[in-house]
Motif scaffolding. Structure first.
Motif, PDB file in Angstrom:
ATOM      1  N   GLU A 114       0.828  -1.210   0.000  1.00 18.89           N
ATOM      2  CA  GLU A 114       0.000   0.000   0.000  1.00 18.89           C
ATOM      3  C   GLU A 114       0.862   1.259   0.000  1.00 18.89           C
ATOM      4  O   GLU A 114       0.626   2.194  -0.786  1.00 18.89           O
ATOM      5  N   LEU A 115       1.866   1.303   0.854  1.00 11.94           N
ATOM      6  CA  LEU A 115       2.725   2.483   0.930  1.00 11.94           C
ATOM      7  C   LEU A 115       3.584   2.617  -0.323  1.00 11.94           C
ATOM      8  O   LEU A 115       3.913   3.730  -0.752  1.00 11.94           O
ATOM      9  N   ALA A 117       2.652   1.751  -3.378  1.00  9.89           N
ATOM     10  CA  ALA A 117       1.773   2.298  -4.413  1.00  9.89           C
ATOM     11  C   ALA A 117       1.545   3.793  -4.200  1.00  9.89           C
ATOM     12  O   ALA A 117       1.533   4.579  -5.166  1.00  9.89           O
ATOM     13  N   ARG A 118       1.390   4.192  -2.948  1.00  7.60           N
ATOM     14  CA  ARG A 118       1.182   5.625  -2.672  1.00  7.60           C
ATOM     15  C   ARG A 118       2.414   6.430  -3.051  1.00  7.60           C
ATOM     16  O   ARG A 118       2.310   7.529  -3.620  1.00  7.60           O
ATOM     17  N   LEU A 119       3.604   5.898  -2.759  1.00  4.86           N
ATOM     18  CA  LEU A 119       4.831   6.608  -3.128  1.00  4.86           C
ATOM     19  C   LEU A 119       4.933   6.745  -4.642  1.00  4.86           C
ATOM     20  O   LEU A 119       5.298   7.813  -5.157  1.00  4.86           O
ATOM     21  N   GLN A 120       4.628   5.655  -5.327  1.00  5.62           N
ATOM     22  CA  GLN A 120       4.697   5.702  -6.785  1.00  5.62           C
ATOM     23  C   GLN A 120       3.725   6.736  -7.346  1.00  5.62           C
ATOM     24  O   GLN A 120       4.048   7.474  -8.301  1.00  5.62           O
ATOM     25  N   GLU A 195       1.922  21.880 -11.179  1.00  2.66           N
ATOM     26  CA  GLU A 195       3.194  21.912 -10.443  1.00  2.66           C
ATOM     27  C   GLU A 195       3.621  20.511 -10.020  1.00  2.66           C
ATOM     28  O   GLU A 195       4.816  20.211  -9.928  1.00  2.66           O
ATOM     29  N   GLY A 196       2.688  19.623  -9.746  1.00  2.62           N
ATOM     30  CA  GLY A 196       3.012  18.252  -9.346  1.00  2.62           C
ATOM     31  C   GLY A 196       3.144  18.124  -7.830  1.00  2.62           C
ATOM     32  O   GLY A 196       2.937  19.072  -7.070  1.00  2.62           O
ATOM     33  N   THR A 197       3.536  16.884  -7.341  1.00  3.00           N
ATOM     34  CA  THR A 197       3.638  16.584  -5.899  1.00  3.00           C
ATOM     35  C   THR A 197       4.846  17.279  -5.293  1.00  3.00           C
ATOM     36  O   THR A 197       5.929  17.332  -5.890  1.00  3.00           O
ATOM     37  N   ARG A 198       4.684  17.739  -4.037  1.00  7.44           N
ATOM     38  CA  ARG A 198       5.810  18.389  -3.344  1.00  7.44           C
ATOM     39  C   ARG A 198       6.847  17.345  -2.931  1.00  7.44           C
ATOM     40  O   ARG A 198       6.509  16.200  -2.617  1.00  7.44           O
ATOM     41  N   GLN A 199       8.093  17.754  -2.887  1.00  6.96           N
ATOM     42  CA  GLN A 199       9.184  16.855  -2.506  1.00  6.96           C
ATOM     43  C   GLN A 199       9.056  16.390  -1.056  1.00  6.96           C
ATOM     44  O   GLN A 199       9.447  15.270  -0.713  1.00  6.96           O
ATOM     45  N   GLU A 200       8.500  17.233  -0.192  1.00  7.47           N
ATOM     46  CA  GLU A 200       8.334  16.852   1.214  1.00  7.47           C
ATOM     47  C   GLU A 200       7.380  15.665   1.342  1.00  7.47           C
ATOM     48  O   GLU A 200       7.601  14.759   2.162  1.00  7.47           O
ATOM     49  N   GLU A 201       6.304  15.684   0.537  1.00  9.14           N
ATOM     50  CA  GLU A 201       5.360  14.572   0.589  1.00  9.14           C
ATOM     51  C   GLU A 201       5.999  13.275   0.091  1.00  9.14           C
ATOM     52  O   GLU A 201       5.760  12.191   0.644  1.00  9.14           O
ATOM     53  N   ALA A 205       6.552   9.900   2.243  1.00  8.52           N
ATOM     54  CA  ALA A 205       6.070   8.612   1.775  1.00  8.52           C
ATOM     55  C   ALA A 205       7.196   7.580   1.715  1.00  8.52           C
ATOM     56  O   ALA A 205       6.997   6.395   2.026  1.00  8.52           O
ATOM     57  N   ARG A 206       8.386   8.034   1.305  1.00 12.26           N
ATOM     58  CA  ARG A 206       9.534   7.122   1.272  1.00 12.26           C
ATOM     59  C   ARG A 206       9.863   6.615   2.684  1.00 12.26           C
ATOM     60  O   ARG A 206      10.168   5.428   2.882  1.00 12.26           O
ATOM     61  N   ALA A 207       9.837   7.499   3.671  1.00 11.15           N
ATOM     62  CA  ALA A 207      10.154   7.110   5.055  1.00 11.15           C
ATOM     63  C   ALA A 207       9.129   6.111   5.590  1.00 11.15           C
ATOM     64  O   ALA A 207       9.480   5.115   6.243  1.00 11.15           O
TER      65      ALA A 207
END
Length: 375
Positions: A114-115, A117-120, A195-201, A205-207
């Protein structure tokens, strides 16, 4: 008169002969002592209050027979608590050795998927269709804004000329504000999608995915060897505690270690006995010996040598074997009688009886013949 003199002469001759024979006769050497038995002093390492006395002085008891029983006090409760702790530690060890359940591993795997897929999704950003839809919605909102502005302008002019009503003017004013807000929202939405997804998000998600992956790997690998070793040590400690309490409970029953005779027993139910204190004394009738002392000038004996033994109570000889000869000399004890040299140093010996144990008793005086009788 002459016959009387002859009789006296014969008597003198007989007496002289007997005196000469007694002086010339060699009496076999013997040493005297006392028969002793092996004392067995029984007690308990835990002590406590006497619950039952199941033997009496003089009883012939069998090996394993319970002679005295102590009250358990709280030992049974201690044993129950120790066994519960042992079961708890064993259950924990079984859990660690078995590892995680298949359901737990599958749950961790689903969380990882699940996580991931969300990161992708965050990395890929909005789809082109979403951006196109947002542009269309913004265009529609702009058209609605233009219409609302035109209606507001027309109604304002009518209202200022006094031909329109306040209610109608207020309604078109509200519609204008709503159209303006909707246009701003649509424009912002389009801007975010472009603009797309922010790098912080993405970093967040990676963490989250990394944590889930570690948890999944941990459950697949099972528990660490150190944890299992620690659990095994806890089980061993709990098992040892149970065994120690069971040993203490076993000490509540004072049993005969061998077939024996009760020599001394002065106990009554209710008496308190301290730990490690003798409660009663047994005598092993199968192990009898004579303690005697041999003069230094007759120490030509050796271990294993067979010697006859006599006692005043029986007109027979009993066989004995020398099983101990003292290495150091000592002065003659007061209760030792030897035919000669009482003031000299002697060596203690132990002559173990080989027969007659069913007749002889501890404490009897006995003679040990160092030389055969009749010489």
């Amino acid at each position: 008169m002459s016959s009387r003199i002859a009789l006296i002469a014969v008597l003198i001759l007989i007496f002289g002969s007997l005196l000469a024979y007694s002086q010339l006769r060699h009496e076999p050497l013997k040493v005297s002592g006392y028969i002793e038995a092996e004392d067995i002093r029984l007690g308990s390492r835990v002590g406590g209050r006497i619950a039952e006395v199941l033997a009496e002085e003089g009883d012939l008891v069998k090996q394993g027979q319970v002679l005295v029983r102590l009250e358990p006090f709280d030992l049974n409760e201690q044993l129950a608590a120790a066994k519960a702790e042992q079961d708890d530690q064993q259950a924990l060890l079984n859990k660690l050795q078995a590892g995680y359940r298949a359901e737990e591993i599958a749950q961790a795997k689903a969380q990882v998927d699940e996580l991931s897929a969300r990161l992708q999704m965050l990395v890929n950003g909005p789809r082109q269709q979403e951006i196109d839809a947002a542009r269309a919605e913004l265009k529609m909102a702009s058209s609605q804004l233009e219409l609302a502005q035109a209606n507001y302008k027309r109604e304002k002019e009518v209202f200022e000329k006094g031909a329109g009503t306040q209610e109608k003017f207020d309604r078109v004013s509200d519609l204008l504000r709503e159209a303006e807000s909707n246009s701003v929202i649509r424009e912002s939405t389009l801007s975010l999608l472009v603009e797309g997804t922010r790098q912080e998000e993405i970093a967040q998600a990676r963490a989250a995915l990394a944590r889930a992956s570690e948890e999944f790997n941990l459950r697949k690998s099972g528990y660490r060897d150190e944890e299992i070793a620690q659990a095994k040590a806890a089980v061993a400690a709990a098992t040892a505690n149970v065994a120690a309490i069971e040993t203490r409970i076993g000490e509540l029953n004072i049993t005969a270690p061998t077939d024996a005779i009760v020599e001394a027993l002065e106990l009554e139910p209710g008496d308190l006995m301290p730990p490690n204190a003798p409660m009663l004394t047994l005598i092993d009738p199968k192990k009898l010996w004579v303690r005697a002392y041999v003069p230094e000038n007759h120490l030509n004996i050796q271990l294993g040598q067979k010697l006859p033994i006599t006692v005043d109570s029986y007109d027979e000889q009993f066989a004995g074997e020398i099983t101990f000869i003292a290495r150091n000399a000592e002065f003659t004890p007061n209760n030792v009688q030897t035919p000669e040299e009482r003031s000299k140093q002697v060596f203690r010996i132990k002559v173990t009886l080989l027969d007659g144990r069913d007749k002889l008793r501890s404490g009897m005086a006995a003679d040990v013949w160092l030389e055969p009788q009749g010489k």
